[in-house]
Design an enzyme around this catalytic site. Sequence first.
Site, PDB file in Angstrom:
ATOM      1  N   GLY A   1       0.799  -1.225   0.028  1.00 12.76           N
ATOM      2  CA  GLY A   1      -0.041  -0.029   0.023  1.00 12.76           C
ATOM      3  C   GLY A   1       0.825   1.367  -0.191  1.00 12.76           C
ATOM      4  O   GLY A   1       0.461   2.177   0.542  1.00 12.76           O
TER       5      GLY A   1
ATOM      6  N   GLN B   1      -2.190   6.995   1.562  1.00 13.90           N
ATOM      7  CA  GLN B   1      -1.984   8.054   2.339  1.00 13.90           C
ATOM      8  C   GLN B   1      -1.295   8.124   4.522  1.00 13.90           C
ATOM      9  O   GLN B   1      -0.292   8.592   4.133  1.00 13.90           O
ATOM     10  CB  GLN B   1      -3.149   8.887   2.873  1.00 13.90           C
ATOM     11  CG  GLN B   1      -4.223   8.045   3.462  1.00 13.90           C
ATOM     12  CD  GLN B   1      -5.172   9.089   4.386  1.00 13.90           C
ATOM     13  OE1 GLN B   1      -4.417   9.803   4.780  1.00 13.90           O
ATOM     14  NE2 GLN B   1      -5.688   8.599   5.179  1.00 13.90           N
ATOM     15  N   ILE B   2      -1.490   6.091   4.392  1.00 13.91           N
ATOM     16  CA  ILE B   2      -0.415   5.821   5.653  1.00 13.91           C
ATOM     17  C   ILE B   2       0.932   6.061   5.303  1.00 13.91           C
ATOM     18  O   ILE B   2       2.162   6.886   6.146  1.00 13.91           O
ATOM     19  CB  ILE B   2      -0.774   4.676   6.938  1.00 13.91           C
ATOM     20  CG1 ILE B   2      -2.151   4.858   7.238  1.00 13.91           C
ATOM     21  CG2 ILE B   2       0.223   3.668   6.977  1.00 13.91           C
ATOM     22  CD1 ILE B   2      -2.688   3.758   8.049  1.00 13.91           C
TER      23      ILE B   2
ATOM     24  N   ASP C   1      -3.931   2.565  19.475  1.00 16.52           N
ATOM     25  CA  ASP C   1      -5.225   2.869  20.040  1.00 16.52           C
ATOM     26  C   ASP C   1      -4.360   2.788  21.393  1.00 16.52           C
ATOM     27  O   ASP C   1      -5.188   3.409  21.953  1.00 16.52           O
ATOM     28  CB  ASP C   1      -6.330   1.363  19.745  1.00 16.52           C
ATOM     29  CG  ASP C   1      -6.516   0.983  18.354  1.00 16.52           C
ATOM     30  OD1 ASP C   1      -6.791   1.779  18.066  1.00 16.52           O
ATOM     31  OD2 ASP C   1      -5.531  -0.303  18.192  1.00 16.52           O
TER      32      ASP C   1
ATOM     33  N   ASN D   1     -10.211  -9.029   1.676  1.00 15.63           N
ATOM     34  CA  ASN D   1      -9.081  -8.717   2.231  1.00 15.63           C
ATOM     35  C   ASN D   1      -8.842 -10.079   2.316  1.00 15.63           C
ATOM     36  O   ASN D   1      -7.560 -10.301   2.509  1.00 15.63           O
ATOM     37  CB  ASN D   1      -9.184  -7.538   3.426  1.00 15.63           C
ATOM     38  CG  ASN D   1      -8.761  -6.599   2.778  1.00 15.63           C
ATOM     39  OD1 ASN D   1      -8.134  -5.998   2.957  1.00 15.63           O
ATOM     40  ND2 ASN D   1     -10.038  -5.841   3.577  1.00 15.63           N
TER      41      ASN D   1
ATOM     42  N   VAL E   1      -0.933  -3.702   9.387  1.00 10.16           N
ATOM     43  CA  VAL E   1      -2.003  -2.454   9.898  1.00 10.16           C
ATOM     44  C   VAL E   1      -3.250  -2.651   8.908  1.00 10.16           C
ATOM     45  O   VAL E   1      -4.031  -1.850   9.736  1.00 10.16           O
ATOM     46  CB  VAL E   1      -1.068  -1.284   9.238  1.00 10.16           C
ATOM     47  CG1 VAL E   1      -1.561  -0.213   9.214  1.00 10.16           C
ATOM     48  CG2 VAL E   1       0.799  -0.926   9.577  1.00 10.16           C
ATOM     49  N   GLY E   2      -3.456  -2.651   8.170  1.00  8.68           N
ATOM     50  CA  GLY E   2      -4.032  -2.883   6.873  1.00  8.68           C
ATOM     51  C   GLY E   2      -5.288  -3.497   7.808  1.00  8.68           C
ATOM     52  O   GLY E   2      -5.674  -4.895   7.875  1.00  8.68           O
ATOM     53  N   ASN E   3      -6.913  -2.904   7.316  1.00  4.47           N
ATOM     54  CA  ASN E   3      -8.266  -3.770   8.793  1.00  4.47           C
ATOM     55  C   ASN E   3      -8.963  -4.390   7.806  1.00  4.47           C
ATOM     56  O   ASN E   3      -8.375  -4.348   6.189  1.00  4.47           O
ATOM     57  CB  ASN E   3      -9.148  -2.945   8.630  1.00  4.47           C
ATOM     58  CG  ASN E   3      -8.335  -1.912   9.958  1.00  4.47           C
ATOM     59  OD1 ASN E   3      -7.715  -2.786  10.237  1.00  4.47           O
ATOM     60  ND2 ASN E   3      -8.471  -0.366   9.741  1.00  4.47           N
TER      61      ASN E   3
ATOM     62  N   ARG F   1     -19.915  -5.801   5.586  1.00  5.94           N
ATOM     63  CA  ARG F   1     -18.598  -6.167   6.341  1.00  5.94           C
ATOM     64  C   ARG F   1     -17.736  -8.207   6.287  1.00  5.94           C
ATOM     65  O   ARG F   1     -16.780  -7.942   5.624  1.00  5.94           O
ATOM     66  CB  ARG F   1     -19.014  -6.611   8.655  1.00  5.94           C
ATOM     67  CG  ARG F   1     -17.843  -6.923   9.153  1.00  5.94           C
ATOM     68  CD  ARG F   1     -18.604  -6.293  10.298  1.00  5.94           C
ATOM     69  NE  ARG F   1     -17.409  -7.236  10.909  1.00  5.94           N
ATOM     70  CZ  ARG F   1     -15.969  -6.331  11.995  1.00  5.94           C
ATOM     71  NH1 ARG F   1     -15.898  -5.270  11.239  1.00  5.94           N
ATOM     72  NH2 ARG F   1     -15.355  -7.108  12.425  1.00  5.94           N
TER      73      ARG F   1
ATOM     74  N   HIS G   1      -7.999  -4.293  16.810  1.00  2.85           N
ATOM     75  CA  HIS G   1      -8.401  -3.587  16.561  1.00  2.85           C
ATOM     76  C   HIS G   1      -9.680  -3.054  15.791  1.00  2.85           C
ATOM     77  O   HIS G   1     -10.032  -3.290  14.632  1.00  2.85           O
ATOM     78  CB  HIS G   1      -7.254  -3.266  15.657  1.00  2.85           C
ATOM     79  CG  HIS G   1      -7.129  -1.884  14.586  1.00  2.85           C
ATOM     80  ND1 HIS G   1      -7.299  -0.119  15.455  1.00  2.85           N
ATOM     81  CD2 HIS G   1      -7.516  -1.607  13.519  1.00  2.85           C
ATOM     82  CE1 HIS G   1      -7.552   0.302  14.549  1.00  2.85           C
ATOM     83  NE2 HIS G   1      -7.624  -0.194  13.488  1.00  2.85           N
TER      84      HIS G   1
HETATM   85  P1  NAX Z   1      -5.309   4.321   1.511  1.00  2.00           P
HETATM   86  O1  NAX Z   1      -6.320   4.054   0.584  1.00  2.00           O
HETATM   87  O2  NAX Z   1      -5.250   5.645   1.698  1.00  2.00           O
HETATM   88  O3  NAX Z   1      -3.839   3.266   0.691  1.00  2.00           O
HETATM   89  C1  NAX Z   1      -4.409   1.866   0.693  1.00  2.00           C
HETATM   90  C2  NAX Z   1      -3.306   1.571  -0.797  1.00  2.00           C
HETATM   91  O4  NAX Z   1      -3.138   0.498  -0.978  1.00  2.00           O
HETATM   92  C3  NAX Z   1      -3.778   2.555  -1.876  1.00  2.00           C
HETATM   93  O5  NAX Z   1      -2.587   2.746  -2.403  1.00  2.00           O
HETATM   94  C4  NAX Z   1      -4.078   0.908  -2.560  1.00  2.00           C
HETATM   95  O6  NAX Z   1      -3.515   1.042  -3.739  1.00  2.00           O
HETATM   96  C5  NAX Z   1      -3.123  -0.216  -1.799  1.00  2.00           C
HETATM   97  N1  NAX Z   1      -3.344  -1.625  -2.051  1.00  2.00           N
HETATM   98  C6  NAX Z   1      -4.684  -1.970  -2.001  1.00  2.00           C
HETATM   99  N2  NAX Z   1      -4.655  -2.882  -2.156  1.00  2.00           N
HETATM  100  C7  NAX Z   1      -3.419  -4.039  -2.505  1.00  2.00           C
HETATM  101  C8  NAX Z   1      -2.590  -5.115  -2.338  1.00  2.00           C
HETATM  102  N3  NAX Z   1      -3.403  -6.070  -2.261  1.00  2.00           N
HETATM  103  N4  NAX Z   1      -1.358  -4.503  -1.925  1.00  2.00           N
HETATM  104  C9  NAX Z   1      -0.818  -3.933  -1.815  1.00  2.00           C
HETATM  105  N5  NAX Z   1      -1.341  -2.598  -2.101  1.00  2.00           N
HETATM  106  C10 NAX Z   1      -2.563  -2.348  -2.332  1.00  2.00           C
HETATM  107  O7  NAX Z   1      -5.196   4.061   2.658  1.00  2.00           O
HETATM  108  P2  NAX Z   1      -4.780   4.161   4.076  1.00  2.00           P
HETATM  109  O8  NAX Z   1      -5.060   5.350   4.956  1.00  2.00           O
HETATM  110  O9  NAX Z   1      -2.985   4.216   3.969  1.00  2.00           O
HETATM  111  O10 NAX Z   1      -4.949   3.235   5.287  1.00  2.00           O
HETATM  112  C11 NAX Z   1      -4.678   1.433   4.866  1.00  2.00           C
HETATM  113  C12 NAX Z   1      -5.129   1.176   6.069  1.00  2.00           C
HETATM  114  O11 NAX Z   1      -4.515   1.530   7.158  1.00  2.00           O
HETATM  115  C13 NAX Z   1      -6.432   0.520   5.784  1.00  2.00           C
HETATM  116  O12 NAX Z   1      -7.483  -0.334   5.707  1.00  2.00           O
HETATM  117  C14 NAX Z   1      -6.380   1.336   7.395  1.00  2.00           C
HETATM  118  O13 NAX Z   1      -7.857   1.166   8.165  1.00  2.00           O
HETATM  119  C15 NAX Z   1      -5.959   0.986   7.457  1.00  2.00           C
HETATM  120  N6  NAX Z   1      -5.824   1.782   9.378  1.00  2.00           N
HETATM  121  C16 NAX Z   1      -5.105   0.320   9.987  1.00  2.00           C
HETATM  122  C17 NAX Z   1      -4.904   0.925  11.594  1.00  2.00           C
HETATM  123  C18 NAX Z   1      -4.565   0.259  12.550  1.00  2.00           C
HETATM  124  O14 NAX Z   1      -4.306   1.045  13.565  1.00  2.00           O
HETATM  125  N7  NAX Z   1      -4.318  -0.674  12.215  1.00  2.00           N
HETATM  126  C19 NAX Z   1      -4.956   2.759  11.836  1.00  2.00           C
HETATM  127  C20 NAX Z   1      -5.486   3.883  10.703  1.00  2.00           C
HETATM  128  C21 NAX Z   1      -5.644   3.080   9.372  1.00  2.00           C
HETATM  129  O15 NAX Z   1      -7.281   3.329   9.642  1.00  2.00           O
END
Ligand code: NAX
Length: 326
Positions: A11, A15-16, A159, A105, A129-131, A98, A187
């Site tokens: 990813g 943005q992260i 958190d 995912n 990190v990804g949800n 959901r 989470h």
């Molecule tokens: P963004 O949507 O800005 O970025 C995600 C990126 O992942 C995109 O550029 C997308 O093209 C890419 N992506 C999608 N599928 C992929 C794959 N199969 N292989 C490689 N890249 C792929 O999201 P962002 O704000 O960066 O958040 C990323 C993830 O973090 C989300 O799932 C979000 O819910 C999760 N979070 C988790 C947190 C935690 O505490 N565990 C907190 C922050 C965030 O909400």
Amino acid sequence: MKEPVRVAITGAAGQISYSLLFRIASGQMLGRDQPLILQLLEIEPAMEALSGVVMELDDCAFDLVKDIVATDDPNEAFESVDYAMLVGSRPRGPGMERKDLLEANAQIFSDQGKALDSRASSQVKVLVVGNPANTNCLIAQRNAPHLDPRQFTAMTRLDHNRAKSLLSKKLSVHVSEVSGLSIWGNHSSTQYPDVSHASVRGNSISDLIEQTWLESEFIPRVQQRGAEIISARGLSSAASAANAAIEHMKSWVQGTEEQIVSMGVYSDGSYGVEPGLIYSFPCTCAGGNWEIVKGLEVNSFSQGRMDQTEAELIEERDAVSHLLPD
Ligand code: NAX
């Protein structure tokens, strides 16, 4: 000069990652003396955006960065990696339930687990990190049978930091004076931020703050902090999530001394949590390993909350059971 280590980030155009990559590249995660090779994974439609991020990394001329690989192939991204930060995931789209989100995912993390298993260093440290982070982590782990389940972790450090910050504001003390907090479970909004063993300047937080505030303000606010940020910023937490990811890895690699941190880790059955779930526990780290803090007393209020978040994780696991090899 040390040998470079390989760090995969998925990813990477999101943005992260836009906060994360530059901090890792400047040595804030692995140290100012640790050269690295960044291996960045994206999906095909985001490759052009990723090329822009790579240009910006190039334009920083970081001393520590020895090479950058940008790819949409998980096998290439995870080749020989020492650290893998799985940030990318599929966001919830219009009309998606959901269950659909879990399913979409699950496929991604099953493929990435297999690629890690065959390509990564045998000592790789993985942070998801990804949800939905805990369940994505479980899927990756179960699809990587040659790696130790202890090499897979999910992020609840954000958190943890949110809880710490809220308490320090409530008590008008600096964040560094709050210790002993833990986040239990998933989470998600069922997570349980627990102050029963937390203290400030040697005083128990349970003695300083009334239980009604904890139940009606503190716990829901930590659980819903992500939504609060989205409504204020119009975008989800990014810089704070990147910071938490860096702190999680730094704690794991460099150790925590006596400080307690929260990490989603493979349950060994501690505190009655079903073995094999990726559940957030209070942990300490030393010598590159994490340990669950054992022997904390759990009162009946805490037990109820811990059971509730465990039940949600079991439900998530059962929904993707077809992608979980034995
Ligand atoms: P963004 O949507 O800005 O970025 C995600 C990126 O992942 C995109 O550029 C997308 O093209 C890419 N992506 C999608 N599928 C992929 C794959 N199969 N292989 C490689 N890249 C792929 O999201 P962002 O704000 O960066 O958040 C990323 C993830 O973090 C989300 O799932 C979000 O819910 C999760 N979070 C988790 C947190 C935690 O505490 N565990 C907190 C922050 C965030 O909400």
